[in-house]
Scaffold this active site. Sequence first.
Site, short mmCIF file in Angstrom:
data_model
loop_
_atom_site.label_atom_id
_atom_site.label_comp_id
_atom_site.label_asym_id
_atom_site.label_seq_id
_atom_site.Cartn_x
_atom_site.Cartn_y
_atom_site.Cartn_z
N HIS A 189 0.81 -1.23 0.00
CA HIS A 189 0.00 0.00 0.00
C HIS A 189 0.84 1.27 0.00
O HIS A 189 0.43 2.29 -0.53
CB HIS A 189 -0.99 0.01 1.17
CG HIS A 189 -0.39 0.35 2.49
ND1 HIS A 189 0.35 -0.54 3.24
CD2 HIS A 189 -0.41 1.50 3.19
CE1 HIS A 189 0.75 0.05 4.35
NE2 HIS A 189 0.30 1.30 4.35
N ASP A 190 2.02 1.24 0.59
CA ASP A 190 2.85 2.45 0.68
C ASP A 190 4.00 2.47 -0.31
O ASP A 190 4.93 3.27 -0.17
CB ASP A 190 3.41 2.59 2.10
CG ASP A 190 2.55 3.44 3.00
OD1 ASP A 190 1.64 4.13 2.50
OD2 ASP A 190 2.78 3.42 4.23
N LYS A 247 5.43 5.72 -1.37
CA LYS A 247 6.28 6.52 -0.48
C LYS A 247 7.75 6.47 -0.89
O LYS A 247 8.55 7.28 -0.41
CB LYS A 247 6.14 6.06 0.97
CG LYS A 247 4.93 6.66 1.65
CD LYS A 247 4.97 6.40 3.13
CE LYS A 247 3.78 7.07 3.80
NZ LYS A 247 3.70 6.73 5.22
#
Length: 195
Positions: free
Chosen positions: A62-63, A66
Amino acid sequence: MALADEEGLDRVAEAFASVIDAKSHFTHEHSVGVATYAVGIGEELGFDPVRLRWLRRAALLHDIGKLGVSNTILDKNGKLTDEEFGEIRVHPRHTYEILSRISAFAGIAEDAAAHHERLDGRGYHRGVGAEHLSLEARILATADVYEALTADRPYRGPMPRERVLEIMEGDAGTAFDPVCLEALRAASDVLDSAL
Protein backbone atom coordinates in the site's frame (compact mmCIF):
# COMPACT_ATOMS: atom_id res chain seq x y z
CA MET A 1 -1.86 -19.92 -11.18
CA ALA A 2 0.27 -22.63 -9.56
CA LEU A 3 0.95 -22.62 -5.82
CA ALA A 4 4.64 -21.93 -6.48
CA ASP A 5 3.68 -18.86 -8.51
CA GLU A 6 1.40 -17.66 -5.70
CA GLU A 7 4.18 -18.13 -3.16
CA GLY A 8 6.53 -16.25 -5.48
CA LEU A 9 4.11 -13.31 -5.61
CA ASP A 10 3.92 -13.38 -1.81
CA ARG A 11 7.73 -13.23 -1.62
CA VAL A 12 7.84 -10.33 -4.10
CA ALA A 13 5.27 -8.40 -2.06
CA GLU A 14 7.17 -9.15 1.15
CA ALA A 15 10.47 -8.05 -0.40
CA PHE A 16 9.00 -4.77 -1.63
CA ALA A 17 7.41 -4.19 1.79
CA SER A 18 10.86 -4.56 3.35
CA VAL A 19 12.28 -1.98 0.94
CA ILE A 20 9.36 0.39 1.56
CA ASP A 21 9.62 0.09 5.33
CA ALA A 22 13.42 0.42 5.32
CA LYS A 23 13.09 3.89 3.81
CA SER A 24 12.42 5.34 7.27
CA HIS A 25 13.35 3.91 10.65
CA PHE A 26 9.98 5.11 11.92
CA THR A 27 8.13 2.85 9.49
CA HIS A 28 10.44 -0.16 9.66
CA GLU A 29 7.55 -2.57 10.36
CA HIS A 30 4.57 -0.55 9.12
CA SER A 31 3.65 -2.56 6.02
CA VAL A 32 3.90 -5.89 7.83
CA GLY A 33 1.84 -4.47 10.70
CA VAL A 34 -0.84 -3.16 8.33
CA ALA A 35 -0.89 -6.56 6.59
CA THR A 36 -1.26 -8.36 9.92
CA TYR A 37 -4.18 -6.17 11.02
CA ALA A 38 -5.82 -6.26 7.57
CA VAL A 39 -5.69 -10.05 7.45
CA GLY A 40 -7.04 -10.20 11.01
CA ILE A 41 -9.97 -7.98 9.99
CA GLY A 42 -10.52 -10.07 6.86
CA GLU A 43 -10.56 -13.27 8.90
CA GLU A 44 -13.11 -11.77 11.29
CA LEU A 45 -15.24 -10.88 8.25
CA GLY A 46 -15.02 -14.41 6.84
CA PHE A 47 -12.71 -13.85 3.87
CA ASP A 48 -11.61 -17.08 2.20
CA PRO A 49 -7.87 -17.89 1.93
CA VAL A 50 -7.52 -16.56 -1.63
CA ARG A 51 -9.14 -13.24 -0.76
CA LEU A 52 -6.99 -12.99 2.39
CA ARG A 53 -3.84 -13.60 0.34
CA TRP A 54 -4.68 -10.74 -2.04
CA LEU A 55 -5.64 -8.48 0.86
CA ARG A 56 -2.29 -9.20 2.50
CA ARG A 57 -0.44 -8.34 -0.71
CA ALA A 58 -2.35 -5.07 -1.05
CA ALA A 59 -1.48 -4.21 2.55
CA LEU A 60 2.19 -5.05 2.07
CA LEU A 61 2.35 -2.84 -1.03
CA HIS A 62 0.00 0.00 0.00
CA ASP A 63 2.85 2.45 0.68
CA ILE A 64 5.05 1.65 -2.32
CA GLY A 65 4.34 5.21 -3.50
CA LYS A 66 6.28 6.52 -0.48
CA LEU A 67 9.48 5.50 -2.24
CA GLY A 68 9.02 8.79 -4.12
CA VAL A 69 8.71 10.91 -0.97
CA SER A 70 11.77 12.56 0.55
CA ASN A 71 13.06 11.16 3.85
CA THR A 72 13.35 14.75 5.04
CA ILE A 73 9.56 14.77 5.07
CA LEU A 74 8.98 11.19 6.23
CA ASP A 75 11.37 11.54 9.19
CA LYS A 76 10.52 15.12 10.12
CA ASN A 77 10.33 15.58 13.88
CA GLY A 78 7.42 17.98 14.01
CA LYS A 79 4.43 19.29 12.12
CA LEU A 80 4.59 19.15 8.35
CA THR A 81 4.20 22.33 6.32
CA ASP A 82 1.33 22.49 3.83
CA GLU A 83 3.80 21.85 1.02
CA GLU A 84 5.29 18.82 2.81
CA PHE A 85 1.85 17.42 3.53
CA GLY A 86 1.04 17.93 -0.16
CA GLU A 87 3.98 15.66 -0.98
CA ILE A 88 2.68 13.02 1.43
CA ARG A 89 -0.81 13.22 -0.08
CA VAL A 90 0.57 12.21 -3.50
CA HIS A 91 1.99 8.86 -2.41
CA PRO A 92 -1.28 6.89 -2.82
CA ARG A 93 -1.50 8.05 -6.42
CA HIS A 94 2.06 6.84 -6.95
CA THR A 95 1.08 3.52 -5.36
CA TYR A 96 -1.72 3.18 -7.89
CA GLU A 97 0.51 4.13 -10.81
CA ILE A 98 3.22 1.65 -9.84
CA LEU A 99 0.98 -1.32 -9.04
CA SER A 100 -1.32 -0.83 -12.02
CA ARG A 101 1.69 -1.20 -14.34
CA ILE A 102 2.67 -4.58 -12.88
CA SER A 103 0.30 -7.17 -14.32
CA ALA A 104 0.57 -9.48 -11.28
CA PHE A 105 -0.50 -6.67 -8.93
CA ALA A 106 -2.76 -4.55 -11.16
CA GLY A 107 -5.85 -6.11 -9.60
CA ILE A 108 -4.98 -4.71 -6.16
CA ALA A 109 -3.74 -1.30 -7.30
CA GLU A 110 -6.97 0.58 -6.64
CA ASP A 111 -7.55 -0.93 -3.19
CA ALA A 112 -3.92 -0.46 -2.12
CA ALA A 113 -3.98 3.17 -3.24
CA ALA A 114 -7.23 3.86 -1.36
CA HIS A 115 -5.74 3.48 2.13
CA HIS A 116 -6.17 7.21 2.90
CA GLU A 117 -9.70 7.49 1.51
CA ARG A 118 -12.64 8.11 3.87
CA LEU A 119 -16.27 7.05 3.69
CA ASP A 120 -17.32 10.73 3.64
CA GLY A 121 -15.12 11.50 0.62
CA ARG A 122 -12.70 13.76 2.54
CA GLY A 123 -9.71 11.44 2.15
CA TYR A 124 -6.99 11.39 -0.48
CA HIS A 125 -5.70 10.90 -3.21
CA ARG A 126 -8.98 10.64 -5.11
CA GLY A 127 -11.36 12.04 -2.51
CA VAL A 128 -14.04 9.46 -3.23
CA GLY A 129 -16.80 8.35 -0.86
CA ALA A 130 -18.13 5.08 0.44
CA GLU A 131 -19.88 4.09 -2.77
CA HIS A 132 -16.49 3.92 -4.52
CA LEU A 133 -14.60 2.05 -1.78
CA SER A 134 -14.46 -1.73 -1.78
CA LEU A 135 -14.46 -3.67 1.46
CA GLU A 136 -10.75 -4.32 0.94
CA ALA A 137 -10.06 -0.58 0.64
CA ARG A 138 -12.05 0.05 3.82
CA ILE A 139 -10.09 -2.65 5.64
CA LEU A 140 -6.77 -1.19 4.50
CA ALA A 141 -7.77 2.31 5.63
CA THR A 142 -8.70 0.94 9.05
CA ALA A 143 -5.58 -1.20 9.44
CA ASP A 144 -3.28 1.60 8.23
CA VAL A 145 -4.50 4.16 10.76
CA TYR A 146 -4.57 1.65 13.61
CA GLU A 147 -1.00 0.54 12.94
CA ALA A 148 0.24 4.12 12.54
CA LEU A 149 -1.34 5.34 15.78
CA THR A 150 -0.12 2.38 17.84
CA ALA A 151 3.44 2.70 16.46
CA ASP A 152 6.30 4.98 17.44
CA ARG A 153 6.61 8.03 15.19
CA PRO A 154 9.13 10.91 15.02
CA TYR A 155 6.58 13.37 16.44
CA ARG A 156 5.05 11.16 19.19
CA GLY A 157 5.28 7.83 20.96
CA PRO A 158 2.91 4.93 20.40
CA MET A 159 -0.64 5.43 21.63
CA PRO A 160 -2.35 2.79 23.79
CA ARG A 161 -4.62 0.35 21.94
CA GLU A 162 -7.83 1.35 23.75
CA ARG A 163 -7.22 5.05 23.14
CA VAL A 164 -6.62 4.41 19.43
CA LEU A 165 -9.82 2.36 19.14
CA GLU A 166 -11.72 5.10 20.97
CA ILE A 167 -10.41 7.76 18.56
CA MET A 168 -11.19 5.63 15.51
CA GLU A 169 -14.66 4.71 16.74
CA GLY A 170 -15.33 8.45 17.05
CA ASP A 171 -14.87 8.56 13.27
CA ALA A 172 -16.96 5.46 12.53
CA GLY A 173 -19.22 6.08 9.56
CA THR A 174 -17.35 9.18 8.40
CA ALA A 175 -13.74 8.04 8.08
CA PHE A 176 -13.93 4.35 8.92
CA ASP A 177 -16.34 1.56 8.15
CA PRO A 178 -18.01 0.54 11.45
CA VAL A 179 -18.00 -3.14 10.42
CA CYS A 180 -14.24 -2.99 9.84
CA LEU A 181 -13.71 -1.27 13.19
CA GLU A 182 -15.71 -3.93 15.00
CA ALA A 183 -13.67 -6.64 13.28
CA LEU A 184 -10.44 -4.76 14.13
CA ARG A 185 -11.41 -4.61 17.80
CA ALA A 186 -12.04 -8.36 17.82
CA ALA A 187 -8.86 -9.18 15.88
CA SER A 188 -6.57 -6.76 17.74
CA ASP A 189 -7.11 -8.57 21.04
CA VAL A 190 -5.05 -11.44 19.65
CA LEU A 191 -2.88 -9.60 17.12
CA ASP A 192 -1.46 -6.92 19.42
CA SER A 193 0.06 -9.56 21.65
CA ALA A 194 1.55 -11.34 18.62
CA LEU A 195 3.31 -8.28 17.12
